[in-house]
Design an enzyme around this catalytic site. Structure first.
Site, PDB file in Angstrom:
ATOM      1  N   ALA A 201      34.848  46.782  41.108  1.00  0.00           N
ATOM      2  CA  ALA A 201      35.494  47.865  41.846  1.00  0.00           C
ATOM      3  C   ALA A 201      36.754  48.295  41.113  1.00  0.00           C
ATOM      4  CB  ALA A 201      35.829  47.422  43.264  1.00  0.00           C
TER       5      ALA A 201
ATOM      6  N   SER B  46      36.879  42.642  42.036  1.00  0.00           N
ATOM      7  CA  SER B  46      37.930  43.640  41.829  1.00  0.00           C
ATOM      8  C   SER B  46      38.294  43.713  40.363  1.00  0.00           C
ATOM      9  CB  SER B  46      39.179  43.265  42.626  1.00  0.00           C
ATOM     10  OG  SER B  46      39.857  42.161  42.023  1.00  0.00           O
ATOM     11  N   ASP B  47      38.703  44.902  39.917  1.00  0.00           N
ATOM     12  CA  ASP B  47      39.396  44.953  38.642  1.00  0.00           C
ATOM     13  C   ASP B  47      40.665  44.126  38.804  1.00  0.00           C
ATOM     14  OD1 ASP B  47      40.129  45.554  36.059  1.00  0.00           O
ATOM     15  OD2 ASP B  47      39.802  47.701  36.267  1.00  0.00           O
ATOM     16  N   TRP B  48      41.196  43.647  37.698  1.00  0.00           N
ATOM     17  CA  TRP B  48      42.310  42.705  37.753  1.00  0.00           C
ATOM     18  C   TRP B  48      43.539  43.352  38.419  1.00  0.00           C
ATOM     19  CZ3 TRP B  48      38.137  40.807  36.564  1.00  0.00           C
ATOM     20  CH2 TRP B  48      37.947  39.517  36.064  1.00  0.00           C
TER      21      TRP B  48
ATOM     22  N   ALA C  93      43.472  44.908  41.259  1.00  0.00           N
ATOM     23  CA  ALA C  93      43.131  46.128  41.994  1.00  0.00           C
ATOM     24  C   ALA C  93      43.118  45.909  43.501  1.00  0.00           C
ATOM     25  CB  ALA C  93      41.766  46.649  41.544  1.00  0.00           C
TER      26      ALA C  93
END
Length: 810
Positions: free
Chosen positions: A198, A231-233, A235
């Site tokens: 995401a 999640s993207d880091w 995010a």
């Protein structure tokens, strides 16, 4: 086909039931930046994740990164226009990941080339959703055939980097479905991808990590995705909204917005424990697929093949695009005495872009090495000509030695406010920058190194990071610089750190330099950077350019390499112009005037404007070609068939680009152009690009002789296209099929295939077009296009050779 381990869902239930709520929630946030916390009660080992669009890097970033395989950029892979090639690349990458102990590869990136200015353009496949989908499906199947999870990213609307943490992408439903969601849907429904990432941004007012409509409604329920949404880091920025939306895993850890807050939300009833159980089950399912459970299952995978370097070289050749050739290529070594290798990218070869995709290869084949191998005894002279780079290269062990122990590297001292030494350590300079945790006990970092200078003159030393810097060189006044940064995007600082270059005069020999760094401490994270780069003394720009021109005049042929680098094309920053940096355009003009037998190689991952494109005798686009790129370029220049076709349009002028701005307005990025990006927009506007989508030359020539169309838009279409090799050597032709309404409007790519044929031979190329490629999104969902339509086949979006009509669907 993707080989799937048959997951025993009843076994997953038993493991889930053995876990406490705390163990469940702990599993849902990373144990650190790259791994998950093992759970003994569930028989779950730690899962390791790694960045990977150009190869798995491993579970570290910065120093102590293990050598890996560096693949050609995804733009290069997509330029092969071949799903089997994508599978082979994915398979090799998956095998390397398993060898490195990686369970989850954070690739592929299937965001689109909406704008040529996009900072991660090189990391994405194409401007076209169909081409992107086909390459992604092949790549994912290849990775997962090795028992490693692919992670399709960044879901969704993350097509630029400006304000990427916060912008709201406003995309109408039809455009979202037909263009931007299409590659993700193919990844899930066709390739069976095991993980989805995401994105940071919002879509239509809702952050992607909190977007229940897209994460749960579309991805999990409509498409049936049974894997993990990560999640993207950094995010994920909330507890209940992200948990309820469909996010399964928060990265990195430990800490973050879930942890104890999610336990409290479950205990208070605001987040159902059944929802937590679903997230844990998905991670257990992923662990079963990659062999991280104690059930004895280990995915069957071959070792990394011994010819891996040869495979990477072939991938780079297959993706290189010959844009024009007036007969200079292929070069014939027997007819050459002297070749001039000229240009900034000939000396500082760009093999990859910047950012989280960065890989540290064990070796890189330079253009000079490649040409020496291919040309044999031909004399090769080398001149950089111009110096366009924004940052200097890191110090190396031959240039910098630790003044304390004499080993290659630098000495870092941690000093208190009164100047007293608290501690010191040796650092390898090759990492370029060192991420350091800011402690309260020290006030200043002091970096010392002894430079071994080989030339008299003006030298350049760069420092990176934020804060206040002072450079001390013996017998010269101190120089100072201050650079501060705002914002909370730690990734922006780590992946694209600011740099400042000091100039100092010195004679050849040994000189000790000292950099004092008072780090910036008002940022919302406890990390700073420190690092040094160096550039030796050289002549003035005009002197160096004149020397390159003189070398060109004396050569039988010139290979001129211009382009980009990992500082120009990088995560966290979009480009502001399509012009080549510095005096590169001038260099090309002057070299071509000095020697018309010049082949220009553009070494870049994204489009640039080439106002001189008609000047050289040949023009080759190499992309960022990975570690074997020097050999691949030499192969093509000396006769290996160039395999690539453009996966993105090259504009004739910057103002021709359909989407030129990547900057949100009041936080909103409006996708008002709808589906009209790339070649579709050029056609609608009647604008001629420099080189169109799908363009690429062979070392032979082709004629299109016949087209037979079977099927309709409801059942799908099959086109049988007869092509003939009218040249003098064997070659490969990529046949592209476009659908266009009889009444006009933008054509869309709906299929492609390729064939090889010998000189004078004909081949029948079968192009299969699935029903989805022939459908449109409406309020009722997907419906077949009702026509009337015509099918156009040819060599590019602007080079149509044959047209056939498709029956109207009643």
């Amino acid at each position: 086909m993707t080989r799937r381990h048959s997951v025993d869902e009843a076994d997953l239930t038993r493991r889930l039931d053995a876990m406490s709520l705390k163990e469940k929630v702990t599993l849902l946030t990373g144990g650190d930046a790259w791994t998950l916390t093992p759970v003994a009660a569930a028989g779950l080992a730690s899962l390791a994740l790694s960045d990977g669009p150009v190869g798995p890097r491993g579970t570290t970033f910065g120093t102590d990164v293990p050598p890996a395989l560096l693949f050609p950029s995804p733009g290069s892979l997509s330029a092969a226009w071949d799903e089997d090639t994508a599978y082979a690349a994915g398979r090799l990458m998956g095998l390397k990941a398993r060898e490195m102990g990686i369970h989850v590869l954070l690739a592929p990136t299937v965001n689109l080339h909406r704008s040529p200015l996009g900072g991660r353009h090189f990391e994405c496949y194409s401007e076209d959703p169909f081409l992107t989908s086909r390459m992604a499906v092949g790549f994912i199947k290849g990775v997962q055939s090795a028992g490693v999870a692919a992670t399709v990213k960044h879901f969704v609307g993350n097509d630029s980097e400006t304000e990427r943490m916060t912008y709201d992408a406003r995309i109408d439903t039809r455009t979202l479905r037909e263009v931007y969601l299409a590659p993700f849907e193919a990844a899930v429904r066709e390739a069976g991808v095991w993980a989805v990432m995401a994105a940071y941004n919002s879509v239509n007012g809702v952050s992607m990590t909190e977007n229940h409509e897209l994460l749960t409604g579309v991805l999990k329920e409509e498409w049936g995705f049974d894997g993990v949404v990560v999640s993207d880091w950094q995010a994920a920025r909330s507890t209940e909204p992200t948990a309820l939306a469909g996010l399964d895993l928060v990265m990195p850890g430990p800490g973050g917005p879930w942890d104890e807050a999610l336990i409290a939300a479950v205990e208070q009833g605001s987040v159902p424990e059944t929802l937590v159980d679903d997230k844990v089950r998905r991670i257990l399912r992923l662990a079963a697929r990659v062999g991280a459970l104690d059930d004895g299952h280990v995915p069957r995978a071959s070792p990394v093949p011994g010819n891996a370097r040869s495979l990477l070289r072939d991938l780079a050749v297959n993706g290189s695009v010959l844009l024009r050739n007036d007969g200079l290529l292929p070069l014939r070594p027997g007819s050459l005495r002297r070749v001039a290798l000229i240009g900034p990218n000939a000396v500082r070869f760009a093999v990859q872009g910047g950012g989280s995709a960065h890989v540290s290869p064990e070796r890189v084949v330079s253009p000079l090495e490649g040409l020496r191998r291919a040309l044999g005894d031909v004399e090769i002279t080398v001149h950089q000509g111009v110096f366009p780079h924004a940052k200097l290269l890191p110090l190396d062990g031959t240039t910098a030695t630790d003044p304390v122990d004499g080993t290659p590297g630098v000495r870092i001292e941690y000093r208190a406010a009164d100047g007293s030494l608290l501690s010191d350590e040796h650092r390898d300079p090759a990492a370029y920058w060192f991420p350091l945790v800011l402690g309260e006990d020290f006030e200043e970092l002091v970096v010392r190194t002894r430079l071994n200078l080989t030339e008299d003159g003006t030298h350049r030393l760069s420092v990176i990071g934020t804060g206040h810097f002072t450079l001390t060189v013996p017998e010269q006044p101190d120089q100072t610089h201050e650079r501060l940064q705002d914002g909370d995007d730690i990734a922006g600082l780590l992946l694209n750190p600011p740099s400042h270059t000091f100039l100092f005069s010195a004679e050849r020999g040994s000189v000790e330099v000292v950099v004092r760094h008072r780090p910036q401490r008002n940022l919302p994270h406890p990390v700073t950077l420190s690092g040094l780069g160096y550039d030796p003394a050289r002549g003035t720009d005009e002197e160096e350019l004149a020397a390159a021109v003189a070398a060109a005049r004396q050569a039988d042929a010139v290979v001129l390499m211009v382009g980009s680098d990992a500082d120009t094309e990088t995560e966290t920053v979009d480009r502001t112009t399509l012009a080549l940096r510095g005096r590169q355009d001038e260099l090309v003009e002057r070299i071509c005037a000095a020697n018309p037998r010049t082949a220009v190689v553009v070494n870049a991952g994204a489009p640039f404007v080439l106002p001189w494109a008609d000047r050289p005798a040949a023009l080759l686009w190499s992309w960022f070609p990975g570690q074997e790129g020097g050999d691949a370029i030499a192969d093509i220049l000396t006769g290996t068939e160039p395999g690539g076709r453009l996966p993105t349009t090259l504009p004739a002028a910057e103002t021709d680009a359909p989407v030129l701005s990547t900057a949100p307005v009041d936080g909103v990025l409006d996708y008002a152009e709808g589906e009209q990006i790339g070649y579709k927009a050029y056609q609608v506007r009647g604008t001629s690009p420099l080189f169109p989508f799908g363009h690429g030359l062979s070392y032979t020539s082709w004629e299109y002789e016949d087209l037979v169309i079977l099927g309709d838009t409801t059942r799908g279409l099959t086109a049988h296209v007869t092509v003939r090799n009218t040249g003098t050597r064997t070659g490969r032709e990529v046949v592209q099929a476009y659908l266009e309404a009889a009444a006009g409007g933008p054509r869309r790519l709906v299929g492609f295939s390729s064939a090889e044929a010998g000189a004078g031979e004909a081949a029948v190329v079968t192009v299969t077009m699935p029903p989805r490629s022939l459908a449109a999104w409406t309020d009722e969902g997907w419906v077949p296009l009702s026509g009337p339509y015509r099918l156009q086949v040819g060599r590019s979006a602007a080079d149509i050779r044959l047209t056939g009509h498709i029956p109207r669907v009643s």
